[in-house]
Scaffold this motif. Structure first.
Motif, PDB file in Angstrom:
ATOM      1  N   ALA A   1       0.816  -1.212   0.000  1.00 32.82           N
ATOM      2  CA  ALA A   1       0.000   0.000   0.000  1.00 32.82           C
ATOM      3  C   ALA A   1       0.852   1.265   0.000  1.00 32.82           C
ATOM      4  O   ALA A   1       0.384   2.324  -0.419  1.00 32.82           O
ATOM      5  CB  ALA A   1      -0.937   0.000   1.201  1.00 32.82           C
ATOM      6  N   ASP A   2       2.073   1.168   0.488  1.00 32.24           N
ATOM      7  CA  ASP A   2       2.940   2.343   0.515  1.00 32.24           C
ATOM      8  C   ASP A   2       4.392   1.913   0.346  1.00 32.24           C
ATOM      9  O   ASP A   2       4.721   0.724   0.370  1.00 32.24           O
ATOM     10  CB  ASP A   2       2.763   3.138   1.811  1.00 32.24           C
ATOM     11  CG  ASP A   2       3.066   2.299   3.049  1.00 32.24           C
ATOM     12  OD1 ASP A   2       3.574   1.170   2.901  1.00 32.24           O
ATOM     13  OD2 ASP A   2       2.809   2.772   4.172  1.00 32.24           O
ATOM     14  N   ASP A   3       5.239   2.906   0.150  1.00 28.57           N
ATOM     15  CA  ASP A   3       6.681   2.683   0.029  1.00 28.57           C
ATOM     16  C   ASP A   3       7.344   3.325   1.237  1.00 28.57           C
ATOM     17  O   ASP A   3       7.392   4.557   1.325  1.00 28.57           O
ATOM     18  CB  ASP A   3       7.196   3.296  -1.271  1.00 28.57           C
ATOM     19  CG  ASP A   3       8.714   3.204  -1.410  1.00 28.57           C
ATOM     20  OD1 ASP A   3       9.345   2.512  -0.595  1.00 28.57           O
ATOM     21  OD2 ASP A   3       9.268   3.827  -2.341  1.00 28.57           O
ATOM     22  N   PRO A   4       7.852   2.539   2.195  1.00 30.86           N
ATOM     23  CA  PRO A   4       8.455   3.130   3.393  1.00 30.86           C
ATOM     24  C   PRO A   4       9.754   3.871   3.115  1.00 30.86           C
ATOM     25  O   PRO A   4      10.225   4.637   3.954  1.00 30.86           O
ATOM     26  CB  PRO A   4       8.693   1.919   4.299  1.00 30.86           C
ATOM     27  CG  PRO A   4       8.807   0.760   3.364  1.00 30.86           C
ATOM     28  CD  PRO A   4       7.863   1.070   2.231  1.00 30.86           C
ATOM     29  N   GLY A   5      10.357   3.641   1.947  1.00 35.81           N
ATOM     30  CA  GLY A   5      11.581   4.351   1.597  1.00 35.81           C
ATOM     31  C   GLY A   5      12.724   4.097   2.560  1.00 35.81           C
ATOM     32  O   GLY A   5      12.881   2.992   3.089  1.00 35.81           O
ATOM     33  N   ILE A   6      13.485   5.147   2.829  1.00 28.23           N
ATOM     34  CA  ILE A   6      14.700   4.993   3.624  1.00 28.23           C
ATOM     35  C   ILE A   6      14.419   4.685   5.095  1.00 28.23           C
ATOM     36  O   ILE A   6      15.324   4.287   5.820  1.00 28.23           O
ATOM     37  CB  ILE A   6      15.584   6.251   3.529  1.00 28.23           C
ATOM     38  CG1 ILE A   6      14.839   7.474   4.087  1.00 28.23           C
ATOM     39  CG2 ILE A   6      16.018   6.487   2.090  1.00 28.23           C
ATOM     40  CD1 ILE A   6      15.674   8.736   4.099  1.00 28.23           C
ATOM     41  N   ALA A   7      13.162   4.856   5.546  1.00 33.48           N
ATOM     42  CA  ALA A   7      12.843   4.574   6.951  1.00 33.48           C
ATOM     43  C   ALA A   7      13.072   3.108   7.301  1.00 33.48           C
ATOM     44  O   ALA A   7      13.283   2.771   8.463  1.00 33.48           O
ATOM     45  CB  ALA A   7      11.392   4.948   7.243  1.00 33.48           C
ATOM     46  N   SER A   8      13.052   2.231   6.296  1.00 34.43           N
ATOM     47  CA  SER A   8      13.219   0.803   6.567  1.00 34.43           C
ATOM     48  C   SER A   8      14.683   0.376   6.625  1.00 34.43           C
ATOM     49  O   SER A   8      14.983  -0.765   6.986  1.00 34.43           O
ATOM     50  CB  SER A   8      12.511  -0.023   5.483  1.00 34.43           C
ATOM     51  OG  SER A   8      13.129   0.188   4.220  1.00 34.43           O
ATOM     52  N   LEU A   9      15.599   1.262   6.261  1.00 35.89           N
ATOM     53  CA  LEU A   9      17.000   0.846   6.148  1.00 35.89           C
ATOM     54  C   LEU A   9      17.702   0.581   7.484  1.00 35.89           C
ATOM     55  O   LEU A   9      18.465  -0.388   7.585  1.00 35.89           O
ATOM     56  CB  LEU A   9      17.795   1.885   5.340  1.00 35.89           C
ATOM     57  CG  LEU A   9      17.390   2.035   3.878  1.00 35.89           C
ATOM     58  CD1 LEU A   9      18.317   3.015   3.172  1.00 35.89           C
ATOM     59  CD2 LEU A   9      17.402   0.687   3.170  1.00 35.89           C
ATOM     60  N   PRO A  10      17.522   1.413   8.527  1.00 35.01           N
ATOM     61  CA  PRO A  10      18.262   1.147   9.779  1.00 35.01           C
ATOM     62  C   PRO A  10      18.097  -0.260  10.326  1.00 35.01           C
ATOM     63  O   PRO A  10      19.095  -0.900  10.685  1.00 35.01           O
ATOM     64  CB  PRO A  10      17.731   2.217  10.725  1.00 35.01           C
ATOM     65  CG  PRO A  10      17.376   3.348   9.833  1.00 35.01           C
ATOM     66  CD  PRO A  10      16.803   2.699   8.597  1.00 35.01           C
ATOM     67  N   PRO A  11      16.862  -0.831  10.414  1.00 32.66           N
ATOM     68  CA  PRO A  11      16.777  -2.199  10.937  1.00 32.66           C
ATOM     69  C   PRO A  11      17.438  -3.231  10.032  1.00 32.66           C
ATOM     70  O   PRO A  11      17.985  -4.227  10.524  1.00 32.66           O
ATOM     71  CB  PRO A  11      15.264  -2.440  11.071  1.00 32.66           C
ATOM     72  CG  PRO A  11      14.618  -1.404  10.220  1.00 32.66           C
ATOM     73  CD  PRO A  11      15.514  -0.228  10.242  1.00 32.66           C
TER      74      PRO A  11
END
Length: 274
Positions: free
Chosen positions: A92-102
């Motif tokens: 439904a969405d693109d989390p973008g760079i927010a997903s990179l740290p984990p």
């Protein structure tokens, strides 16, 4: 988000996690991922990430490589998978760079698990060493960014030299100094992501606190913390460094840092032995 309890324990598990991400995105064609990787700079402001190749993707997902992929490659792959899944309606969405740290934390855990255990004898005493990080990829700052950081004096110029040499801690500090300017939060995010990808805990913390773009208030909190840390050194040089971060903190809206500035300047005006 990837929780700590589900993090893999070695490179093979990490590759399995990449395959699981790929499956969850409806197994997009490798060539589509490669095409998207050519535009990551325009999509996310990440012009420092490598382009993907169909052969490279296949080799990694098939486990043909002995080592885990680089942090930059993982960032490219994750962003491309998410983007393609959003474009095709799988997500439904693109989390973008927010997903990179984990994902970067997961990669570090996999690498740590693959290292041989150190000898049990001769334990090393704990020290206050800087955080252990990987060298960062070369990052180009704009002339305006360089001028802003250099404007903080000798410490700012030293940070620029260290960041250019691949020092993740220096890149994090540069991002903090730039990020306290509300108009430049977007410029700082790519720098923070690169430092976070190298394992810098402060950069990871700041990214987690500002998933939708670097907030000047969060950057100011980190600047204030860096000022306090430098001020504990006790020397005149330490106080000059502390002033740099306290001034940045005030710019970001942390007005209590002004009291710390006043104390340092009053101390500097005291006569010797007074």
């Amino acid at each position: 988000m990837i929780d700590d309890a589900s993090r893999p324990t070695g490179p093979e598990d990490f590759i399995a996690a990449l395959n699981a991400l790929y499956d969850s995105c409806n197994r997009p064609p490798y060539r589509k991922l490669a095409e998207i990787s050519e535009h990551l700079g325009d999509l996310y402001g990440r012009r420092d990430l490598p382009s993907l190749s169909t052969t490279g993707i296949f080799d990694v997902l098939a486990g043909r490589r002995k080592r885990a992929p680089s942090s930059a490659w993982v960032a490219s792959f994750v962003l491309c998978c998410q983007r393609r899944a959003w474009e095709t309606g799988v997500r439904a969405d693109d989390p973008g760079i927010a997903s990179l740290p984990p994902w970067q934390a997961r990669l570090r855990a996999a690498r740590a698990a693959s290292r041989p255990a150190p000898p049990a004898a001769s334990p090393v005493p704990r020290t206050l060493a800087p955080p252990e990080t990987e060298p960062v990829r070369p990052v180009r700052l704009t002339e305006s960014q360089k001028a802003t950081v250099a404007g903080y004096g000798p410490h700012g110029r030293a940070l620029l030299a260290r960041a250019a040499a691949g020092d993740a801690d220096a890149l994090y500090r540069v991002a903090v100094l730039l990020g306290t300017d509300p108009a430049r939060g977007g410029e700082s995010a790519p720098l923070l992501i690169e430092a976070a990808a190298a394992g810098h805990p402060g950069a990871l913390d700041l990214l987690d606190a500002s998933p939708d773009g670097l907030d000047a208030g969060h950057a100011a909190r980190h600047a204030h913390r860096l000022g306090d840390r430098a001020g504990r050194g006790g020397t005149a040089a330490d106080r000059r460094v502390a002033l740099v971060y306290y001034k940045a903190a005030v710019q970001g809206g942390r007005l209590e840092a002004a009291f710390a500035i006043t104390e340092i300047l009053q101390h500097a005006d005291e006569p010797p032995g007074g």
